[in-house]
Design a protein around this motif. Structure first.
Motif: not given
Length: 508
Positions: A415-419, A431-432, A456-459
């Motif tokens: 989910s982090v990578s997708a963001a 992301t690891l 983008c991740c923070e949003e």
């Protein structure tokens, strides 16, 4: 029940029950058609079948019987195809490994577990094999040149071969210890390769790329999928792009496809991806000009057991179960999850392989009685997280192993990578977990604006999901099987721990 509406693939009978019979049928129908091409060398379907008959007779004379394991320790080549087909004809199972990539100690482990007595290889590779005095070695290239063994178009076959016969054993990459051999049956293989959409529309006149490591389960999709449908297999040399640009059908991991230029692959008509999550931008680029399938399935469920025909818009999922297969999304109590509820995916039906070679304990742990199909059927625990959409498609939510705890919170790394991939120009993100407080992410290409990606991740996600360190890289390293090399990425991250330490001090 939702699983009855969503979780069952269509009931379709494959065109054959033994995979080599489908190849023999192509040889009979089109003996002069080109079966494969490799670095300027060619072999027709008729010659491939004839040479495989010769070798099958020789294997029988060496004492190989149905149910035996024959090591196929080679490099990509036309003789490799002869070895595969010959072993299948006599009802034995081949074990493919790429010499030079697989360490000698691992080859020795595989031969010990499988009790291998006969090894098929190439002349130049033979000195590198850790053979015992009792093991017989046949050099495929020399065998094909030597015509002293009589061969004809009469197909050598075993009366003992059945749909439940094991046709090959695929060993996992061994990243978490010694590799385990997955026993794939004729029934498993015919079910995915000889029904749509797993057949990928392969047919005479089309060219199919063989670009993957031969020990990787998806390579069977390339090789046997091509040969059972009468297409021409383009076996690559060192340059993947050179082969991909000549293909009509391309099977790859997302990481490999990301290295190719779509503008130079205008001939490609069909792309099928599996092996790891596919970034949405990658799917959008390729689906704009070809038929694009996003698929999923561990080795234990025979290449893939779900596929989505992605049309270039809307959510990218892993689709629906392939024919004669089922998927169950179960909660921790083993109960079926409703659409929209996250659970762990279990696979049932014809895709479920015959367990691990020589490891009954692990087999009993991962393969369990299927309470939904009953009748003694088994289902396999994939260790993948997912949920049904209201449209009856599966969303892949990462591996159970990729659901980590950071600062006491549960985080899904995919989910982090997708963001991060939502950032302009970001084509890929990985992301690891670095430690109990920090995530590290890698974005590609190197021109990706790190601060925009972070925003983008923070949003989209909670603060504890935002990586402490984001590195823009000029390439994502891959393993020999075409997947992201997470071990190497962690090594890169460790070299950048100082910025993380400074950030921790500021936060304190």
């Amino acid at each position: 029940m939702a699983w009855q509406h969503f979780g069952c693939g269509p009931q379709v009978a494959p065109d054959a029950t033994l995979i080599h019979r489908a190849i023999e049928a192509q040889a009979a129908a089109r003996p002069q058609a080109t079966a494969a091409e490799h670095q300027g060398e060619f072999i027709t379907y008729g010659e491939l079948n004839r040479q495989a008959n010769r070798l099958a007779a020789t294997l029988l004379s060496h004492g190989v019987v149905p149910g035996d394991h024959v090591a196929l320790f080679v490099e990509r080549s036309i003789p490799m195809l002869v070895g595969m087909l010959a072993v299948l004809k006599i009802g034995a199972a081949y074990i493919p490994q790429h010499v030079g990539i697989t360490p000698a100690a691992q080859l020795r482990h595989i031969m010990d577990i499988a009790r291998v007595r006969v090894v098929l290889t190439l002349s130049e590779l033979a000195p590198r094999l850790p053979l015992t005095a009792e093991q017989q070695c046949i050099h495929l290239d020399a065998f094909i040149r030597d015509q002293s063994v009589i061969g004809d178009d009469s197909n050598v076959g075993s009366m003992d071969a059945s749909p439940d016969s094991v046709c090959f054993v695929l060993f996992t990459s061994g990243t978490t210890g010694l590799p385990n051999g997955v026993r794939v049956t004729q029934r498993n293989l015919c079910n995915i390769l000889l029904t749509a959409p797993g057949d990928l529309g392969m047919k005479p006149g089309l060219k199919v790329g063989q670009i993957l490591n031969i020990a990787f389960d998806m390579s069977a999709w390339e090789v046997l999928g091509c040969l059972t449908h009468g297409a021409t297999l383009l076996i690559r040399g060192k340059d993947i792009a050179q082969t991909a640009e000549r293909c009509d059908v391309l099977i790859a991991t997302p990481s490999i496809l990301a290295t190719l230029d779509p503008a130079r692959c205008s001939r490609v008509q069909v792309v099928a991806l599996a092996g790891e999550p596919c970034p949405q931008p990658l799917a959008e680029r390729w689906s704009a000009f070809c038929t694009f399938y996003n698929a999923c399935g561990p080795t234990e469920t025979t290449i893939v057991n779900t596929m989505q025909h992605y049309h270039g818009s809307g959510p990218l999922t892993i689709g629906k179960p392939t024919p004669n297969n089922t998927v169950y999304v179960l909660d921790e109590a083993g109960q079926l999850c409703a659409p929209g509820e996250q659970g762990e995916m279990w696979a049932g039906g014809e895709c479920v392989t015959a367990g691990y070679l020589g490891n009954p304990e692990l087999t009993a742990e991962r393969y369990q009685p299927d309470p939904f199909l009953g009748n003694g059927r088994l289902m396999f625990r994939t260790r993948d997280l997912g949920r049904w959409t209201t449209q009856g498609e599966l969303e892949h939510l990462g591996r159970v192993d990729d659901q980590v705890k950071v600062r006491g919170f549960r985080v899904e790394l995919d989910s982090v990578s997708a963001a991060l991939e939502a950032a302009p120009n970001c084509q890929r993100a990985v992301t690891l977990k670095l430690d109990n407080r920090n995530l590290v992410a890698f974005v590609y290409p190197a021109c990706t604006d790190i601060e925009v990606a972070r925003a983008c991740c923070e949003e989209r996600l909670a603060y504890y999901c935002v990586p402490s360190l984001i590195l823009a890289v000029d390439h994502i390293p891959l393993t020999s099987r075409g997947k992201i090399d997470k071990r190497l990425l962690l090594e890169w991250a460790l070299a950048h721990q100082a910025p993380i330490a400074n950030a921790e001090q500021v936060m304190a």
